[in-house]
Design a protein around this motif. Structure first.
Motif, PDB file in Angstrom:
ATOM      1  N   GLU A 209     -91.051  21.527  83.154  1.00 54.12           N
ATOM      2  CA  GLU A 209     -89.882  21.049  82.413  1.00 54.12           C
ATOM      3  C   GLU A 209     -89.319  19.784  83.059  1.00 54.12           C
ATOM      4  O   GLU A 209     -89.517  19.536  84.258  1.00 54.12           O
ATOM      5  CB  GLU A 209     -88.801  22.131  82.354  1.00 54.12           C
ATOM      6  N   LYS A 210     -88.597  18.992  82.262  1.00 55.95           N
ATOM      7  CA  LYS A 210     -88.021  17.739  82.740  1.00 55.95           C
ATOM      8  C   LYS A 210     -86.513  17.878  82.897  1.00 55.95           C
ATOM      9  O   LYS A 210     -85.846  18.492  82.051  1.00 55.95           O
ATOM     10  CB  LYS A 210     -88.308  16.599  81.755  1.00 55.95           C
ATOM     11  N   ILE A 211     -85.988  17.317  83.967  1.00 52.45           N
ATOM     12  CA  ILE A 211     -84.543  17.234  84.161  1.00 52.45           C
ATOM     13  C   ILE A 211     -84.208  15.792  84.567  1.00 52.45           C
ATOM     14  O   ILE A 211     -85.079  15.048  85.034  1.00 52.45           O
ATOM     15  CB  ILE A 211     -84.040  18.209  85.249  1.00 52.45           C
ATOM     16  N   THR A 212     -82.975  15.410  84.381  1.00 53.90           N
ATOM     17  CA  THR A 212     -82.512  14.085  84.788  1.00 53.90           C
ATOM     18  C   THR A 212     -81.423  14.261  85.835  1.00 53.90           C
ATOM     19  O   THR A 212     -80.490  15.048  85.634  1.00 53.90           O
ATOM     20  CB  THR A 212     -81.966  13.299  83.583  1.00 53.90           C
ATOM     21  N   VAL A 213     -81.569  13.545  86.950  1.00 47.16           N
ATOM     22  CA  VAL A 213     -80.698  13.784  88.101  1.00 47.16           C
ATOM     23  C   VAL A 213     -80.079  12.478  88.574  1.00 47.16           C
ATOM     24  O   VAL A 213     -80.736  11.431  88.627  1.00 47.16           O
ATOM     25  CB  VAL A 213     -81.499  14.421  89.263  1.00 47.16           C
ATOM     26  N   GLU A 214     -78.814  12.569  88.952  1.00 50.38           N
ATOM     27  CA  GLU A 214     -78.105  11.444  89.568  1.00 50.38           C
ATOM     28  C   GLU A 214     -77.603  11.915  90.921  1.00 50.38           C
ATOM     29  O   GLU A 214     -76.994  12.976  91.045  1.00 50.38           O
ATOM     30  CB  GLU A 214     -76.925  11.024  88.698  1.00 50.38           C
ATOM     31  N   GLY A 215     -77.879  11.115  91.949  1.00 49.57           N
ATOM     32  CA  GLY A 215     -77.440  11.489  93.291  1.00 49.57           C
ATOM     33  C   GLY A 215     -78.180  10.707  94.352  1.00 49.57           C
ATOM     34  O   GLY A 215     -79.207  10.079  94.097  1.00 49.57           O
ATOM     35  N   LYS A 216     -77.665  10.758  95.573  1.00 47.82           N
ATOM     36  CA  LYS A 216     -78.246  10.024  96.685  1.00 47.82           C
ATOM     37  C   LYS A 216     -79.475  10.745  97.212  1.00 47.82           C
ATOM     38  O   LYS A 216     -79.474  11.961  97.397  1.00 47.82           O
ATOM     39  CB  LYS A 216     -77.217   9.856  97.798  1.00 47.82           C
ATOM     40  N   LYS A 217     -80.535   9.970  97.485  1.00 46.40           N
ATOM     41  CA  LYS A 217     -81.797  10.528  97.955  1.00 46.40           C
ATOM     42  C   LYS A 217     -82.030  10.148  99.412  1.00 46.40           C
ATOM     43  O   LYS A 217     -81.855   8.999  99.810  1.00 46.40           O
ATOM     44  CB  LYS A 217     -82.958  10.024  97.092  1.00 46.40           C
ATOM     45  N   SER A 218     -82.442  11.140 100.227  1.00 46.16           N
ATOM     46  CA  SER A 218     -82.735  10.888 101.634  1.00 46.16           C
ATOM     47  C   SER A 218     -84.174  10.408 101.799  1.00 46.16           C
ATOM     48  O   SER A 218     -84.977  10.442 100.860  1.00 46.16           O
ATOM     49  CB  SER A 218     -82.525  12.166 102.455  1.00 46.16           C
ATOM     50  N   LYS A 219     -84.509   9.987 103.017  1.00 45.49           N
ATOM     51  CA  LYS A 219     -85.860   9.508 103.296  1.00 45.49           C
ATOM     52  C   LYS A 219     -86.893  10.622 103.167  1.00 45.49           C
ATOM     53  O   LYS A 219     -88.075  10.348 102.969  1.00 45.49           O
ATOM     54  CB  LYS A 219     -85.916   8.908 104.704  1.00 45.49           C
ATOM     55  N   ARG A 220     -86.465  11.861 103.292  1.00 41.39           N
ATOM     56  CA  ARG A 220     -87.401  12.988 103.200  1.00 41.39           C
ATOM     57  C   ARG A 220     -87.420  13.627 101.814  1.00 41.39           C
ATOM     58  O   ARG A 220     -87.907  14.732 101.635  1.00 41.39           O
ATOM     59  CB  ARG A 220     -87.074  14.037 104.271  1.00 41.39           C
ATOM     60  N   GLY A 221     -86.880  12.930 100.836  1.00 43.86           N
ATOM     61  CA  GLY A 221     -87.012  13.382  99.460  1.00 43.86           C
ATOM     62  C   GLY A 221     -85.954  14.334  98.974  1.00 43.86           C
ATOM     63  O   GLY A 221     -86.096  14.924  97.891  1.00 43.86           O
ATOM     64  N   VAL A 222     -84.854  14.518  99.726  1.00 41.76           N
ATOM     65  CA  VAL A 222     -83.788  15.428  99.308  1.00 41.76           C
ATOM     66  C   VAL A 222     -82.760  14.646  98.496  1.00 41.76           C
ATOM     67  O   VAL A 222     -82.244  13.617  98.946  1.00 41.76           O
ATOM     68  CB  VAL A 222     -83.110  16.085 100.520  1.00 41.76           C
TER      69      VAL A 222
END
Length: 522
Positions: A500-513
């Motif tokens: 399934e697809k979702i759309t996300v807004e938020g800050k991403k860390s270098k390790r993909g979080v």
């Protein structure tokens, strides 16, 4: 499961494991685990890496590979003191532990299961070599080399005693394991299965998996033959009580119920009962024995009319030194557990079939803490107190399902009444323009914080079109929207499915979080 530091020990030879490491690390980091990655490059290194990680203070030591990998991690943790939690992520050809404990086969979903897990103490099996019964002539030959002044007398004794078929016992203090594994999580196998493991084509195993085992079995089975076995139990006074003596082609010492993931050899085995269960598959005629071996090893069925079963916390099993032994699918080299005098006596004997080796198998109660998914049913545990964490987890899942059903019913009633829920049309528009489009791999709740979840997935980066791993962290501050742009409870993310697809807004860390500020479900 609480903790701060985790180590991921990766078997580079077990399939394409390394490709999933960034996704696994992202999931663990999203759950609050600072994760260090160790890459196993050569045989025997996994145990050393696990011991090092345990001594370095990692709360959770994870084996990423097959049964051999998780066995080595368990041994490494035990040699470091046994205070750390052991986790398992399937990545090898075989992973029976994962099958028995409901760990998903997909590595990323297995990492999510680790996030939503409980640590439970379990029993282990422990094996050691306690002695040899060597033909007398071999003993005197060894002695004659160290006592040159008595050479003529020793030669004469060799001739006399060698003709009688007498044997002499060597009972040395068992050699310390050192860098070698002695604990087993699932089972120890003596006989045909170990012989096949010893001769399996490893490059082929990494390439085609179980087929390589079947091919090795077809090649080795005609060479196998029944062998003498003696099984005894150690009583409270420290003496051995004989349980069985006869010919067999397979002996399995079980710590768990299943063998090869499908055969229930020890239906009464539990991993918290302080008992080991032994199954002996006895020998019939040559043709019958071959048929039984093919059925057991290749078809995974067993004829219970030819099996004998024994139980006990401390067991002694004697077999010829020529018979192979494996622990959790990894072959044990007998010479690694013999002292110098024993190795020389075995060498001088010439024919290993004529030397009997005495193995001791002990149940070690509550030896190690293993991570179990909260979805596990607890059936491997006997004591009610040990089942309670899984019963609580099941109750929590039921409560979440009821809450979700109530939310869905409320939304349906609002729509039927012609009322629109709270809309966030502007936020939806911003999400569609600037948000990351994530393809879902799996979802896990954080059992220690209500309304918090981790969504594992991947997305395609805008700048270079590469597929990147992502672990989306949902908490009480995250705005969760349904496809209509209406706000819903965070619990709704539990119903997301792979693909399934979702759309996300938020800050991403270098390790993909990604710490999600807003998420829109598909």
């Amino acid at each position: 499961m609480h903790g701060k530091r985790a180590s991921l020990i990766v078997n580079l030879r077990s399939g394409h494991t390394v490709l999933k490491v960034p996704e696994i690390v992202a999931v663990l980091n999203a759950a609050g685990w600072k994760t260090d990655v160790y890459l196993k490059e050569y045989s025997g290194e996994t145990l050393q890496l696990a011991e090092q990680a345990a001594r370095d203070g990692h709360d959770l030591v994870i084996g990423y590979g097959g049964d051999g990998t998780i066995n080595a991690v368990v041994n490494g943790v035990l040699y470091a003191g046994g205070k750390n939690i052991v986790g398992d992520i399937p990545g090898g050809t075989f992973n029976e532990w994962a099958g028995e404990t409901n760990i998903p086969r997909d590595p990323v979903n297995a990492a999510l299961a680790l996030v939503d897990s409980v640590a439970c103490k379990i029993d282990l099996g422990f094996f050691q070599v306690t002695g040899l019964a060597v033909p007398a002539h071999a003993m005197h030959r060894e002695q004659s080399e160290s006592e040159e002044n008595e050479e003529a007398e020793q030669v004469e004794q060799m001739g006399k005693r060698g003709e009688t078929g007498e044997t002499e016992e060597i009972h040395e203090k068992p050699k310390k394991a050192g860098k070698h594994r002695q604990y087993f999580l699932l089972h120890a196998g003596i006989g045909v299965d170990a012989a096949i493991m010893a001769h399996i084509n490893k490059p082929l195993k990494y390439e085609v998996g179980k087929i390589a085992f079947d091919l090795a079995g077809l090649k080795e089975l005609p060479r196998q033959h029944p062998f003498p076995v003696e099984i005894s139990s150690l009583n409270t006074s420290g003496k051995l009580d004989l349980l069985w003596k006869g010919q067999a082609w397979q002996v399995i010492v079980n710590n768990s119920r299943l063998y090869a993931g499908t055969i229930t050899l020890a239906p009464h085995a539990y991993i918290d009962d302080g008992i080991l269960d032994v199954t002996v598959i006895t020998a019939g005629g040559p043709l019958a024995t071959l048929e039984e071996a093919v059925s057991f090893l290749l078809l995974h069925t067993v004829d219970t009319t030819v099996t004998r079963n024994f139980r006990g916390p401390h067991l002694s099993i004697s077999v010829p030194a020529s018979i192979e032994l494996e622990l959790d699918g990894s072959v044990v080299k007998l010479k690694d557990f013999l002292r110098k005098k024993e190795r020389k006596a075995l060498e001088y004997a010439g024919d290993a079939d004529k030397v009997m080796v005495h193995y001791r198998f002990d149940a070690v109660p509550a030896a190690v803490r293993m991570a179990f998914p909260c979805t596990y049913d607890g059936s491997m545990f006997e004591k009610p107190a040990h089942k309670k964490p899984f019963e609580r987890a099941a109750q929590q899942r039921k409560q979440r399902e009821e809450k979700l059903a109530a939310q869905q019913q409320e939304h349906q009633e609002v729509r039927q009444a012609g009322h629109a829920g709270q809309g966030f049309s502007k936020r939806v528009e911003e999400l569609q323009q600037h948000g990351r489009k994530i393809t879902v791999v799996g979802v896990a709740p954080n059992p220690h914080h209500s309304d918090t979840y981790i969504i594992a997935g991947t997305y395609r980066a805008v700048d270079d079109a590469k597929v990147e791993p992502a672990a989306v962290r949902i908490d009480e501050h995250t705005l969760v929207l349904n496809p209509q742009g209406e706000q819903v409870i965070p619990l709704m993310v539990e119903k997301l499915h792979e693909g399934e697809k979702i759309t996300v807004e938020g800050k991403k860390s270098k390790r993909g979080v990604i710490d999600a500020d807003c998420i829109m479900l598909s």
